[in-house]
Design a protein around this motif. Structure first.
Motif, PDB file in Angstrom:
ATOM      1  N   ARG A   2      37.391  56.860  45.794  1.00 39.40           N
ATOM      2  CA  ARG A   2      36.163  57.074  46.527  1.00 39.40           C
ATOM      3  C   ARG A   2      36.135  56.322  47.845  1.00 39.40           C
ATOM      4  NH1 ARG A   2      31.746  55.504  42.288  1.00 39.40           N
ATOM      5  NH2 ARG A   2      33.296  53.883  41.944  1.00 39.40           N
ATOM      6  N   THR A   3      36.843  55.195  47.930  1.00 38.56           N
ATOM      7  CA  THR A   3      36.796  54.401  49.156  1.00 38.56           C
ATOM      8  C   THR A   3      37.384  55.133  50.354  1.00 38.56           C
ATOM      9  OG1 THR A   3      36.914  52.383  47.857  1.00 38.56           O
ATOM     10  CG2 THR A   3      37.480  52.222  50.199  1.00 38.56           C
ATOM     11  N   PRO A   4      38.573  55.789  50.225  1.00 39.11           N
ATOM     12  CA  PRO A   4      39.080  56.546  51.369  1.00 39.11           C
ATOM     13  C   PRO A   4      38.122  57.642  51.801  1.00 39.11           C
ATOM     14  CG  PRO A   4      40.820  56.201  49.773  1.00 39.11           C
ATOM     15  CD  PRO A   4      39.540  55.768  49.129  1.00 39.11           C
ATOM     16  N   GLN A   5      37.384  58.277  50.872  1.00 39.22           N
ATOM     17  CA  GLN A   5      36.462  59.339  51.248  1.00 39.22           C
ATOM     18  C   GLN A   5      35.313  58.782  52.055  1.00 39.22           C
ATOM     19  OE1 GLN A   5      35.322  61.196  47.595  1.00 39.22           O
ATOM     20  NE2 GLN A   5      37.345  62.060  47.208  1.00 39.22           N
ATOM     21  N   ARG A   6      34.899  57.575  51.757  1.00 39.07           N
ATOM     22  CA  ARG A   6      33.771  57.002  52.484  1.00 39.07           C
ATOM     23  C   ARG A   6      34.149  56.649  53.911  1.00 39.07           C
ATOM     24  NH1 ARG A   6      32.721  53.954  47.702  1.00 39.07           N
ATOM     25  NH2 ARG A   6      33.718  52.173  48.678  1.00 39.07           N
ATOM     26  N   SER A  14      34.847  50.107  62.064  1.00 38.40           N
ATOM     27  CA  SER A  14      34.171  50.203  60.770  1.00 38.40           C
ATOM     28  C   SER A  14      35.173  50.131  59.634  1.00 38.40           C
ATOM     29  CB  SER A  14      33.364  51.499  60.690  1.00 38.40           C
ATOM     30  OG  SER A  14      34.233  52.625  60.760  1.00 38.40           O
ATOM     31  N   GLN A  15      36.390  50.706  59.855  1.00 41.41           N
ATOM     32  CA  GLN A  15      37.421  50.632  58.827  1.00 41.41           C
ATOM     33  C   GLN A  15      37.874  49.196  58.607  1.00 41.41           C
ATOM     34  OE1 GLN A  15      40.601  53.245  59.864  1.00 41.41           O
ATOM     35  NE2 GLN A  15      39.379  55.106  59.647  1.00 41.41           N
ATOM     36  N   SER A  16      38.030  48.425  59.681  1.00 35.03           N
ATOM     37  CA  SER A  16      38.446  47.032  59.533  1.00 35.03           C
ATOM     38  C   SER A  16      37.348  46.215  58.881  1.00 35.03           C
ATOM     39  CB  SER A  16      38.797  46.435  60.906  1.00 35.03           C
ATOM     40  OG  SER A  16      37.660  46.480  61.759  1.00 35.03           O
ATOM     41  N   ALA A  17      36.082  46.537  59.201  1.00 36.25           N
ATOM     42  CA  ALA A  17      34.972  45.822  58.570  1.00 36.25           C
ATOM     43  C   ALA A  17      34.925  46.104  57.084  1.00 36.25           C
ATOM     44  CB  ALA A  17      33.652  46.219  59.235  1.00 36.25           C
ATOM     45  N   SER A  18      35.180  47.385  56.737  1.00 40.69           N
ATOM     46  CA  SER A  18      35.177  47.736  55.318  1.00 40.69           C
ATOM     47  C   SER A  18      36.314  47.052  54.588  1.00 40.69           C
ATOM     48  CB  SER A  18      35.289  49.256  55.161  1.00 40.69           C
ATOM     49  OG  SER A  18      35.384  49.618  53.809  1.00 40.69           O
ATOM     50  N   ALA A  19      37.473  46.972  55.224  1.00 40.13           N
ATOM     51  CA  ALA A  19      38.634  46.341  54.591  1.00 40.13           C
ATOM     52  C   ALA A  19      38.416  44.853  54.373  1.00 40.13           C
ATOM     53  CB  ALA A  19      39.878  46.559  55.459  1.00 40.13           C
ATOM     54  N   SER A  20      37.574  44.224  55.234  1.00 39.52           N
ATOM     55  CA  SER A  20      37.343  42.788  55.115  1.00 39.52           C
ATOM     56  C   SER A  20      36.257  42.452  54.110  1.00 39.52           C
ATOM     57  CB  SER A  20      36.980  42.200  56.487  1.00 39.52           C
ATOM     58  OG  SER A  20      35.767  42.794  56.954  1.00 39.52           O
ATOM     59  N   THR A  21      35.339  43.413  53.848  1.00 35.90           N
ATOM     60  CA  THR A  21      34.229  43.130  52.947  1.00 35.90           C
ATOM     61  C   THR A  21      34.494  43.596  51.524  1.00 35.90           C
ATOM     62  OG1 THR A  21      33.180  45.207  53.620  1.00 35.90           O
ATOM     63  CG2 THR A  21      32.535  43.206  54.805  1.00 35.90           C
ATOM     64  N   VAL A  22      35.127  44.739  51.364  1.00 35.52           N
ATOM     65  CA  VAL A  22      35.339  45.274  50.018  1.00 35.52           C
ATOM     66  C   VAL A  22      36.180  44.348  49.144  1.00 35.52           C
ATOM     67  CG1 VAL A  22      36.353  47.168  48.694  1.00 35.52           C
ATOM     68  CG2 VAL A  22      34.978  47.652  50.727  1.00 35.52           C
ATOM     69  N   PRO A  23      37.290  43.781  49.648  1.00 39.00           N
ATOM     70  CA  PRO A  23      38.064  42.877  48.787  1.00 39.00           C
ATOM     71  C   PRO A  23      37.247  41.701  48.271  1.00 39.00           C
ATOM     72  CG  PRO A  23      39.368  43.534  50.674  1.00 39.00           C
ATOM     73  CD  PRO A  23      37.988  44.038  50.926  1.00 39.00           C
ATOM     74  N   TRP A  24      36.383  41.099  49.112  1.00 37.13           N
ATOM     75  CA  TRP A  24      35.559  39.984  48.653  1.00 37.13           C
ATOM     76  C   TRP A  24      34.561  40.453  47.599  1.00 37.13           C
ATOM     77  CZ3 TRP A  24      34.351  35.533  47.193  1.00 37.13           C
ATOM     78  CH2 TRP A  24      33.030  35.110  47.067  1.00 37.13           C
ATOM     79  N   ARG A  27      36.618  40.590  44.571  1.00 36.52           N
ATOM     80  CA  ARG A  27      37.092  39.292  44.108  1.00 36.52           C
ATOM     81  C   ARG A  27      35.967  38.449  43.513  1.00 36.52           C
ATOM     82  NH1 ARG A  27      39.936  39.163  49.051  1.00 36.52           N
ATOM     83  NH2 ARG A  27      38.424  37.643  49.828  1.00 36.52           N
ATOM     84  N   ARG A  28      34.786  38.547  44.097  1.00 34.80           N
ATOM     85  CA  ARG A  28      33.699  37.698  43.623  1.00 34.80           C
ATOM     86  C   ARG A  28      33.258  38.055  42.207  1.00 34.80           C
ATOM     87  NH1 ARG A  28      28.390  39.745  47.104  1.00 34.80           N
ATOM     88  NH2 ARG A  28      28.095  41.744  46.030  1.00 34.80           N
ATOM     89  N   LYS A  29      33.609  39.260  41.757  1.00 36.92           N
ATOM     90  CA  LYS A  29      33.236  39.654  40.400  1.00 36.92           C
ATOM     91  C   LYS A  29      33.961  38.835  39.340  1.00 36.92           C
ATOM     92  CE  LYS A  29      31.868  44.407  41.445  1.00 36.92           C
ATOM     93  NZ  LYS A  29      32.065  45.849  41.141  1.00 36.92           N
ATOM     94  N   ALA A  30      35.023  38.150  39.745  1.00 38.87           N
ATOM     95  CA  ALA A  30      35.746  37.302  38.797  1.00 38.87           C
ATOM     96  C   ALA A  30      35.148  35.909  38.692  1.00 38.87           C
ATOM     97  CB  ALA A  30      37.217  37.194  39.214  1.00 38.87           C
TER      98      ALA A  30
END
Length: 208
Positions: A2-6, A14-24, A27-30
């Motif tokens: 779903r992420t590539p579709q968004r 916007s792609q770089s912003a998404s790449a920087s926020t989604v991993p965190w 990760r924070r879910k752990a």
């Protein structure tokens, strides 16, 4: 998928912003699970501090400080897991196990050296509740194991709600754990050499 579709058709920024926020965000879910593991690891630290009668320069016993800090993670990991939608089957399993290990270990330690607040009380006053609590935790754990081995699904339909056999933690179970943590904290306060504990004992002697 779903992420590539968004991000399709989005600008490079916007792609770089998404790449920087989604991993965190992932990760924070752990973090809630890490907090639960800290509670497990804090249990032997409570034992070492209690047996060594240490204060480490603090006005309260070191065992109490470690225990209270670990107890706070019991509240914090649940809050973060719900806030970040990070609840997992492993986390749901590990959380009550960490509570049981910490509570049972602390009670056994308290029985090994009677707190000053209970010095004049009969030995069974702490020993019997400890046996009841430890026995209850073992029984509940065995019940959960038994429930996990039960046949899954009552109607044979895949994905039905009956497929997951589990015993959810009720509000009474949470209240029980909170009460135990508070009671053990007070017992640990009176079990070590601290300014607060000494003042409490002296006050009790004067009143008596």
């Amino acid at each position: 998928m779903r992420t590539p579709q968004r991000v399709t058709g989005a600008s490079p920024s916007s792609q770089s912003a998404s790449a920087s926020t989604v991993p965190w965000e992932e990760r924070r879910k752990a973090i809630p699970t890490y907090l639960t593991w800290l509670r497990v690891l804090a249990t032997p630290a409570v034992g070492v501090a209690y047996c060594s009668n240490a204060t480490w320069g603090m006005p309260v016993p070191a065992a109490l400080a470690i225990f209270v800090a670990a107890a706070i993670t019991d509240w914090l990991d649940g809050v973060l897991a719900r806030k970040w939608d990070a609840m997992t089957p492993f986390g749901a399993f590990l959380d009550p196990v960490a509570d049981k290990v910490m509570v049972c270990t602390s009670l056994v330690l308290l029985c090994s050296r009677t707190p000053a607040a209970l010095a004049a009380a009969p030995a069974w006053l702490l020993a019997l509740p400890t046996c009841a609590i430890v026995g209850r935790e073992i029984a509940v754990s065995a019940l959960r194991e038994w429930a996990a081995t039960m046949p899954k699904g009552n109607n044979g339909d895949e994905g039905s709600d009956a497929d997951d056999v589990a015993i959810p933690v009720s509000i009474w179970g949470k209240l029980k754990t909170a009460t135990q943590l508070v009671a053990i904290s007070f017992l640990l306060l009176g079990a070590g050499p601290s300014a607060f504990a000494s003042a409490a004992v002296e006050s009790a002697v004067k009143v008596g």
